[in-house]
Design an enzyme around this catalytic site. Structure first.
Site, mmCIF file in Angstrom:
data_model
loop_
_atom_site.group_PDB
_atom_site.id
_atom_site.type_symbol
_atom_site.label_atom_id
_atom_site.label_comp_id
_atom_site.label_asym_id
_atom_site.label_seq_id
_atom_site.Cartn_x
_atom_site.Cartn_y
_atom_site.Cartn_z
ATOM 1 N N TYR A 102 2.221 7.235 2.163
ATOM 2 C CA TYR A 102 3.445 7.880 1.726
ATOM 3 C C TYR A 102 3.183 9.116 0.870
ATOM 4 C CZ TYR A 102 5.288 3.260 2.980
ATOM 5 O OH TYR A 102 5.599 2.107 3.644
ATOM 6 N N ASN A 118 6.587 0.796 -5.535
ATOM 7 C CA ASN A 118 5.779 1.738 -4.785
ATOM 8 C C ASN A 118 6.010 3.138 -5.336
ATOM 9 O OD1 ASN A 118 4.174 2.914 -2.607
ATOM 10 N ND2 ASN A 118 4.612 1.009 -1.488
ATOM 11 N N SER A 124 0.822 -1.209 0.000
ATOM 12 C CA SER A 124 0.000 0.000 0.000
ATOM 13 C C SER A 124 0.857 1.260 0.000
ATOM 14 C CB SER A 124 -0.915 -0.005 1.228
ATOM 15 O OG SER A 124 -1.636 1.213 1.312
ATOM 16 N N CYS A 125 0.405 2.286 -0.746
ATOM 17 C CA CYS A 125 1.146 3.543 -0.853
ATOM 18 C C CYS A 125 0.420 4.708 -0.198
ATOM 19 C CB CYS A 125 1.411 3.877 -2.319
ATOM 20 S SG CYS A 125 -0.099 4.185 -3.274
ATOM 21 N N VAL A 126 -0.749 4.466 0.396
ATOM 22 C CA VAL A 126 -1.608 5.560 0.833
ATOM 23 C C VAL A 126 -0.944 6.450 1.863
ATOM 24 C CG1 VAL A 126 -2.732 4.138 2.609
ATOM 25 C CG2 VAL A 126 -3.931 6.120 1.660
#
Length: 986
Positions: free
Chosen positions: A270, A309, A266-268
């Site tokens: 960052y 990512n 998940s990148c939310v």
């Protein structure tokens, strides 16, 4: 046609025409043979001095996108200079007006408009001069076009050093697991890599898919339907244990015998757009998914790990985590447009490995860098025709208000003041020329009006502002392939910096394609991620879900390059490892072992595929009726064929590929012959009157046309080739290339590939193995002609300019007895020079920008800047070419041309020659933009049609001239311009 430049003043010395020997080859009907049908189907202007300021101006207005990975094309300023063979600077270009004898572009390179010779030889690997003032991020026009996913992977695999050694050494399947990959791009890439290795080396890469892990229910369904993994886990955070829960709720042992893990956690947390960002050790979603992956890695110890990512993730910290687990790790930033696909998408990939040699990770970076191949195909090559059923369904869903629409309603009052400030400061005026949304939305007749009516006021006004911003720089965006991000605010950069390249696609984005007049649909967004959508079952996903899949996907060509580099560098370590064979999550019952469907399911097929394979006979086989097969040709006289073609062609864009509008609902423009239905007409205005025509069903004409055509063609030119002698005006290099092309045409066996209905009918033939030689028959209401194209090999580098036009043609007379009754003409590379005079006359009318309501100056921060575009233009132009020089062109372009600014042409520039038709054809003079190139590549052209072209078409023009014709700088004494042709039909 060569580069262009007007002469400095009138009365300059005239260039001496180059004398050349006449050369002509023809093929009679006896040269064309017919055979059994083939089954494969077919799928589907003036230079601006001010245009170079367009991107710089929009950049200055823009607020830098806070998320680096979502920035638009202009972000990657080093794209040109860090590629092999690129140059930091180029000499100032000189321009020369140009003319040609009806060239066109090969199918693989077509991007609309009129093809032209590349200007200057000092361009970088992105096909744009570094000193042009435009973003260096452009399509690589100096490379052959690769627009299909299999072709990209074939080229990619062919450039990987050590690939054949890897295949010979790795005698067992490569065991792969994926986590949070969404679309399973790694598996799709490995499948295409396997196809390429089988084609190139005769040895198919063997892959053993161990498990997948995905938490989103609709993505789980997508994965199960398309990949049928042995195990589909639900939550990555559970994989550190001995058992984990599957998507179906069962607990099964977690496999650990894996060679390569590919993950996209998940990148939310960052993203800089997240006001509550969290670090790697926090209890956010990103940190939890990363720790879940690391827990599995700690137990499993795979040899290769590929992690993807966003750019703002804490990559240094991530690398240290891998180092602490005994891995060597390195990461690098990559961009999708550097790997075949015209999509600006910057992401970071990390490679971690278990190996003694710690330099492998640096070698990996260098190898991935060496595998870069800039995109040479426009984004339109990855889109579908507007009448494609998949686009039609997506359009229907996007036009429907509610949860299926792309965006929720926005309070216009919150945005209106910002929009008004932008209009005032930039001198854009108050009109809404693109949408006409005062009291409703009325887009141009080619656009998606149903979608437009479903948009909010903010979106509609943003479209008008973006249109006016480009018009300020002499660019008509209705005729350029640009993508506007309508989910952004007006004070951000909302438009593409480079034509033909898509900005970064995100799940919530509204990507509007300007020359389509509508947005990308979800399946097209997937295609721009390198997803082979024709290989997938995409039946239950909504538009929002497919946009989510695309927005969060890894690009197949990028992850493919990263995996290939890792696999070949780790050949020895992988070959020494002897993991077990994968097993499915559910053990099959013994009593069902004889079931054909169960056996197929065990082999990795989906339930639907297994059930289909289990059927032993065709349902309804007893009702089949035997009928004689007639493969004979049934010729149609040309006069009858043209009449039927005009009655069955698409007369309004709403008809699509198969529909017909009742004759009492059609209108015809008396000035330009454009047709439309009464529901769609209105913009542009045109000079409409009722059009009475007896319609013919497209299916009926299609059947008759197909029956009149051969299914197999071969053009025997061996005798003609032996008689060819090089004219003195032709340089040796051009002659060698031309002779090779002629031999290729003569040796080609062409099979019928299909036909397509647009404003004209088009019939396609191509070689059985590859489309290196292609025949195309174009039939309009008044004319019909054959065109022969030769595509250069992708292995030969920059293609010769000769291949930007048909090398042979046959123009059929109205008295012809069939579509094969004519004489072939050959395009020979004979150069000639001559002069042409362009004189403005009549009245000086307001220019295009003035009629859009734009102000002549803009004021920002107290500084007033006048605009450089012309405020007036002539209503008539008189073109003069002496009789001797006119023979160098297909048709004499001399005459007086009247402006019809209410008809459809870029910048309302359509001019028509007075005096009526010549040999059944009118002559038009208008701005014909290259829709996938910069504004300074646009020229006025002379052509016998001005219709809006679809991707894959190019206009067969007679000549083109420069920008001076649209300004008041031409006086009554005329402007003499030097012309040069690079070839002609004989």
């Amino acid at each position: 046609m060569a580069g262009k430049a007007p002469k400095e003043g009138r009365g300059s010395a005239k260039s001496t025409p180059v004398k050349a020997k006449t050369m002509k080859a023809s093929a009679s009907r006896s040269d064309v043979t017919a055979s059994a049908p083939n089954s494969p189907g077919m799928r589907g202007t003036p230079k601006r001095a001010t245009a170079t300021a367009a991107n710089m101006k929009m950049k200055k207005m823009a607020v830098k996108n806070e998320d680096e990975e979502d920035a638009f094309d202009g972000e990657d300023e080093d794209f040109l200079t860090d590629l092999p063979g690129s140059k930091a600077t180029t000499p100032k270009k000189t321009h020369k007006a140009r003319a040609r004898s009806a060239p066109t572009t090969p199918m693989s390179q077509r991007s609309g408009g009129t093809p032209r010779k590349r200007k200057g030889g000092d361009t970088g690997s992105e096909g744009v001069s570094a000193g042009s003032g435009y973003s260096k991020v452009q399509l690589a026009e100096n490379l052959p076009v690769i627009a299909d996913i299999p072709g990209m992977f074939t080229d990619l695999v062919s450039r990987v050093p050590g690939m054949e050694t890897f295949l010979n050494t790795m005698t067992r399947p490569l065991r792969v697991a994926t986590m949070c990959s969404g679309t399973e791009s790694p598996l799709l890439a490995l499948d295409k890599i396997a196809d390429a290795t089988e084609l190139l080396f005769g040895n198919r890469l063997k892959v053993d898919h161990v498990f997948s892990c995905e938490i989103e229910p609709f993505k789980q369904a997508y994965i199960e339907r398309n990949f049928a993994p042995p195990i589909l886990f639900r939550d990555i955070r559970e994989l550190g244990g001995d058992k984990a829960t599957t998507a179906y709720g069962a607990e099964v042992p977690v496999p650990h015998d894996v060679d390569m893990l590919v993950a996209g956690t998940s990148c939310v947390d960052y993203s800089n757009l997240n006001n509550e960002r969290k670090g790697l050790e926090a209890q956010g979603e990103s940190g939890q998914t990363f720790r879940g992956m690391m827990n599995w890695i700690r137990k499993s110890q795979p040899k290769i790990i590929i992690l993807e990512n966003v750019c703002n993730a804490p990559w240094e910290e991530v690398a240290k985590k891998f180092n602490s687990e005994g891995y060597h790790a390195q990461f690098m930033r990559v961009d999708t447009k550097r790997f075949y696909i015209p999509h600006t998408r910057t992401r970071v990939y990390l490679f971690a490995c278990k190996a003694d040699d710690e330099t492998l990770v640096e070698q990996w970076k260098q190898l991935v860098k060496s595998l870069e191949r800039p995109a040479s195909a426009t984004l339109e090559a990855f889109l579908f025709d507007s009448d494609d059923p998949r686009v039609h369904e997506g359009r229907r869903m996007l036009a429907r208000p509610g949860e299926d629409s792309t965006r929720a309603n926005t309070d216009w009052g919150r945005c209106e003041s910002r929009h008004q400030r932008a209009r005032l400061e930039e001198g854009l005026g108050q009109r809404r020329p693109f949408t006409h949304w005062d009291g409703g939305c009325t887009l141009p007749d080619f656009a998606w009006n149903d979608w437009g009516k479903a948009q909010t006021d903010r979106v509609l006004d943003l479209m008008d502002i973006d249109y006016l911003r480009l018009a300020m720089n002499n660019i008509d965006s209705m005729h350029k392939t640009l993508v506007w991000n309508l989910s952004q605010n007006v004070d951000r950069t909302t438009g593409s910096v480079a034509p033909g390249i898509c900005p970064c696609l995100t799940p919530s984005m509204v990507p509007f394609v300007t020359n389509r007049g509508g947005p990308l649909v979800g399946i097209e967004a997937l295609s721009l991620q390198g997803i082979p959508v024709d290989d997938l079952l995409l039946t239950r996903e909504t538009e929002n879900q497919m946009s989510d899949l695309a927005g969060n996907a890894m690009t197949t060509t990028v992850v493919g390059a990263c995996m290939l580099a890792a696999m070949t560098l780790m050949t020895t370590e992988l070959a020494e490892s002897k993991p077990k064979t994968a097993r499915r999550a559910l053990v099959l019952e013994e009593h069902s072992s004889d079931s054909a469907a169960t056996t197929m399911q065990a082999k990795g097929l989906t339930v639907v595929q297994a059930a289909a394979a289990a059927k032993a006979e065709i349902v309804g086989q007893d009702k089949l009726v035997k009928r004689p097969l007639d493969l004979g040709m049934k010729p149609i006289a040309m006069k009858e064929l043209l009449d039927k073609a005009s009655r069955s062609a698409r007369l309004c864009v709403c008809e699509g590929e198969t529909g017909t509008t009742p004759s009492d609902e059609l209108v015809l423009c008396g000035d330009c012959a454009h047709t439309c239905c009464v529901k769609c007409c209105g913009r542009p205005e045109h000079n409409y009157a009722k059009h009475v025509v007896k319609r013919m069903l497209p299916e009926d004409f299609k059947e008759q046309l197909k029956n009149s055509l051969p299914m197999h063609m071969k053009l025997d030119m061996s005798k003609e080739i032996s008689k060819f002698t090089k004219p003195s005006s032709v340089i040796n290099e051009d002659w060698t290339v031309w002779m090779e092309a002629m031999k290729t045409i003569s040796n080609a066996d062409l099979l019928f590939r299909g036909m397509k209905r647009t404003n004209v009918w088009r019939v396609f033939y191509a070689c059985a193995s590859e489309d290196q030689v292609r025949f195309e028959l174009r039939i309009s209401g008044k004319t019909a002609e054959w065109l022969v194209h030769v595509d250069p090999s992708i292995k030969k580098g920059m293609p010769h300019e000769m291949f930007l036009r048909p090398l042979m043609r046959m123009q059929l007379e109205a008295t012809a007895k069939s579509v094969l009754d004519g004489s072939w003409e050959v395009f020979t590379p004979e150069r000639a020079s001559f002069d042409i005079t362009v004189r403005g006359q009549g009245e000086l009318d307001d220019s295009w920008q003035i009629k859009l309501g734009m102000q002549t100056e803009s004021t920002r921060e107290g500084v007033t800047t006048p605009h450089t575009w012309a405020q007036k233009r002539w209503t008539q132009y008189k073109i003069e070419v002496n009789a001797k020089d006119a023979k160098q062109l297909d048709r004499d372009v001399s005459g007086t041309y009247q402006l019809y600014d209410k008809c459809d042409a870029a910048q309302s520039s359509l001019h028509k020659r007075l005096g009526g038709e010549t040999n059944g054809r009118d002559m038009y003079f208008f701005l014909d933009p290259r829709r996938n190139q910069r504004g300074d590549c646009d020229y006025f052209v002379f052509a016998d049609n001005h219709r809006r072209l679809m991707y894959g078409e190019d206009r067969v023009s007679t000549a083109d001239v420069g920008e001076e014709v649209q300004t008041e700088r031409l006086d009554d004494f005329g402007n003499v311009m030097a012309y040069e042709t690079i070839g002609r039909f004989r």
